[in-house]
Enzyme design. Structure first.
Site, PDB file in Angstrom:
ATOM      1  N   ARG A 119       0.256   5.799  -1.535  1.00 13.97           N
ATOM      2  CA  ARG A 119      -0.299   7.014  -0.933  1.00 13.97           C
ATOM      3  C   ARG A 119      -0.025   7.044   0.558  1.00 13.97           C
ATOM      4  O   ARG A 119       0.405   6.068   1.154  1.00 13.97           O
ATOM      5  CB  ARG A 119      -1.819   7.049  -1.170  1.00 13.97           C
ATOM      6  CG  ARG A 119      -2.213   6.907  -2.624  1.00 13.97           C
ATOM      7  CD  ARG A 119      -3.678   6.559  -2.831  1.00 13.97           C
ATOM      8  NE  ARG A 119      -4.548   7.563  -2.272  1.00 13.97           N
ATOM      9  CZ  ARG A 119      -5.419   7.356  -1.288  1.00 13.97           C
ATOM     10  NH1 ARG A 119      -5.558   6.159  -0.758  1.00 13.97           N
ATOM     11  NH2 ARG A 119      -6.145   8.335  -0.823  1.00 13.97           N
ATOM     12  N   TYR A 157     -12.754  -3.904  11.725  1.00 17.01           N
ATOM     13  CA  TYR A 157     -11.416  -3.301  11.683  1.00 17.01           C
ATOM     14  C   TYR A 157     -10.690  -3.495  13.008  1.00 17.01           C
ATOM     15  O   TYR A 157      -9.531  -3.909  13.051  1.00 17.01           O
ATOM     16  CB  TYR A 157     -11.538  -1.811  11.343  1.00 17.01           C
ATOM     17  CG  TYR A 157     -10.216  -1.077  11.451  1.00 17.01           C
ATOM     18  CD1 TYR A 157      -9.304  -1.107  10.397  1.00 17.01           C
ATOM     19  CD2 TYR A 157      -9.872  -0.371  12.611  1.00 17.01           C
ATOM     20  CE1 TYR A 157      -8.078  -0.461  10.501  1.00 17.01           C
ATOM     21  CE2 TYR A 157      -8.651   0.279  12.711  1.00 17.01           C
ATOM     22  CZ  TYR A 157      -7.758   0.234  11.654  1.00 17.01           C
ATOM     23  OH  TYR A 157      -6.537   0.862  11.767  1.00 17.01           O
ATOM     24  N   VAL A 158     -11.402  -3.187  14.109  1.00 15.58           N
ATOM     25  CA  VAL A 158     -10.785  -3.281  15.436  1.00 15.58           C
ATOM     26  C   VAL A 158     -10.321  -4.712  15.727  1.00 15.58           C
ATOM     27  O   VAL A 158      -9.215  -4.932  16.225  1.00 15.58           O
ATOM     28  CB  VAL A 158     -11.780  -2.789  16.512  1.00 15.58           C
ATOM     29  CG1 VAL A 158     -11.341  -3.204  17.895  1.00 15.58           C
ATOM     30  CG2 VAL A 158     -11.950  -1.277  16.439  1.00 15.58           C
ATOM     31  N   LYS A 160      -7.216  -5.583  13.691  1.00 18.66           N
ATOM     32  CA  LYS A 160      -5.975  -4.972  14.188  1.00 18.66           C
ATOM     33  C   LYS A 160      -5.575  -5.556  15.545  1.00 18.66           C
ATOM     34  O   LYS A 160      -4.392  -5.659  15.857  1.00 18.66           O
ATOM     35  CB  LYS A 160      -6.138  -3.448  14.274  1.00 18.66           C
ATOM     36  CG  LYS A 160      -6.180  -2.763  12.908  1.00 18.66           C
ATOM     37  CD  LYS A 160      -4.853  -2.874  12.169  1.00 18.66           C
ATOM     38  CE  LYS A 160      -4.847  -2.115  10.852  1.00 18.66           C
ATOM     39  NZ  LYS A 160      -3.566  -2.136  10.158  1.00 18.66           N
ATOM     40  N   ASN A 166       1.715  -2.614   5.560  1.00 16.41           N
ATOM     41  CA  ASN A 166       1.055  -1.318   5.759  1.00 16.41           C
ATOM     42  C   ASN A 166      -0.368  -1.293   5.189  1.00 16.41           C
ATOM     43  O   ASN A 166      -1.247  -0.643   5.753  1.00 16.41           O
ATOM     44  CB  ASN A 166       1.908  -0.228   5.088  1.00 16.41           C
ATOM     45  CG  ASN A 166       1.179   1.088   4.974  1.00 16.41           C
ATOM     46  OD1 ASN A 166       1.077   1.838   5.937  1.00 16.41           O
ATOM     47  ND2 ASN A 166       0.628   1.383   3.795  1.00 16.41           N
ATOM     48  N   GLY A 186       0.825  -1.220   0.000  1.00 10.19           N
ATOM     49  CA  GLY A 186       0.000   0.000   0.000  1.00 10.19           C
ATOM     50  C   GLY A 186       0.847   1.254   0.000  1.00 10.19           C
ATOM     51  O   GLY A 186       0.568   2.203   0.737  1.00 10.19           O
ATOM     52  N   ALA A 187       1.877   1.289  -0.867  1.00 10.97           N
ATOM     53  CA  ALA A 187       2.882   2.362  -0.787  1.00 10.97           C
ATOM     54  C   ALA A 187       2.644   3.500  -1.765  1.00 10.97           C
ATOM     55  O   ALA A 187       3.478   4.392  -1.890  1.00 10.97           O
ATOM     56  CB  ALA A 187       4.288   1.773  -1.003  1.00 10.97           C
TER      57      ALA A 187
END
Ligand SMILES: NC(=O)c1ccc[n+]([C@@H]2O[C@H](COP(=O)([O-])OP(=O)(O)OC[C@H]3O[C@@H](n4cnc5c(N)ncnc54)[C@H](OP(=O)(O)O)[C@@H]3O)[C@@H](O)[C@H]2O)c1
Length: 243
Positions: free
Chosen positions: A15, A154-155, A158, A90, A12-13
């Site tokens: 942006r 999402y939580v 992660k 990332n 994901g590099a």
């Protein structure tokens, strides 16, 4: 770790935070595999900026929701650069999902991109990483200290990435260090309006949002100076987790 001449894959590099990490590593002497999914033009600009800093850099496209594409990505980077020293996990998705909005499809997509992809990338790169005595850095989230019920999937993804960071640190020791970097606000989500941003700023003891460069500096630190750091998750959040 001496960074000069090493090869780093940053997912994901194109942006935002990923771009800042790629540029920071290029300036530190790494060759950079600039991964993207949809942001091809931005990824090409990131690679050009890395090259302008003196690095070898190329772009690689992969949908990280697809495990086979993750495996292919690692193989392509190894073939292209002839080595694989550093993996920066990332890329991620961050979408609202409350309990009442639960959808299995969104849940599984979060887990595939935010959790399974880092696992599969490490699995595919494990021999090269061990041989290089390399490093893995996972982009976690300091907000896990205050798990948001508005972003269930999402939580959880992660939170599990924190655990994955710790267990991989043990699984890959003593050859490979595995570290988590946990931003607070590193770059505002594009959908946050001014009022939301102001409200969140009040909860940050250092009274400013972080920047992608703050996160890139921490990644650089754990790579360049973190020879005795593994299995740790470093909050880079202006103190937000305490307030
Ligand atoms: N920004 C913050 O304040 C903040 C706070 C806490 C944690 N973090 C963590 O720090 C990291 C970077 O944050 P960010 O805000 O810069 O991330 P972001 O902009 O939300 O996403 C980074 C990249 O992930 C890639 N991506 C999404 N879905 C993908 C897929 N299916 N396959 C491959 N790539 C995919 C996208 O690449 P393309 O554009 O090429 O499709 C995107 O540009 C993330 O892991 C995030 O969870 C960020």
């Amino acid at each position: 770790m001496q960074l000069s001449g090493k090869t780093a894959l940053v997912t994901g590099a194109g942006r935002r935070v990923g771009r800042a990490i790629a540029l920071r590593l290029a300036r530190a002497g790494c060759d950079v595999a600039v991964h993207f999914h949809k942001s091809q033009g931005a990824a090409e600009r990131t690679a050009a900026e890395c090259q302008a800093a003196g690095a070898r850099a190329s772009v690689f496209c992969a949908d990280l929701a697809d495990a086979e594409a993750c495996r292919r990505l690692v193989r392509e980077v190894v073939v292209h650069f002839g080595r694989f020293d550093i993996l920066i996990n990332n890329a991620s998705i961050f979408e609202a999902q409350s309990l009442d909005e639960f959808s299995l499809e969104d849940w599984e997509r979060h887990l595939r991109i935010n959790l399974t992809a880092p696992m599969v990338l490490v699995y595919e790169a494990r021999d090269a990483l061990r041989q290089a005595r390399g490093r893995v850095v996972n982009l976690c989230d300091a907000a896990n200290a205050h798990p948001w019920p508005t972003h269930l999937a999402y939580v959880v993804s992660k939170g599990a990435l924190d655990t994955l960071t710790q267990v991989l640190a043990r699984a890959l020791a003593p050859d490979v260090n595995v570290v988590g970097i946990a931003p607070g606000v590193a770059d505002w989500p594009e959908m946050y309006d001014a009022a939301t941003r102001a409200r969140l700023l009040e909860r940050i003891p250092l009274r400013r949002a972080g920047t992608p460069e703050d996160i890139a500096a921490a990644v650089h630190f754990v790579l360049a100076e973190g020879d005795y750091i593994t299995g740790a998750i470093l909050p880079i959040d202006g103190g937000r987790r305490l307030a």
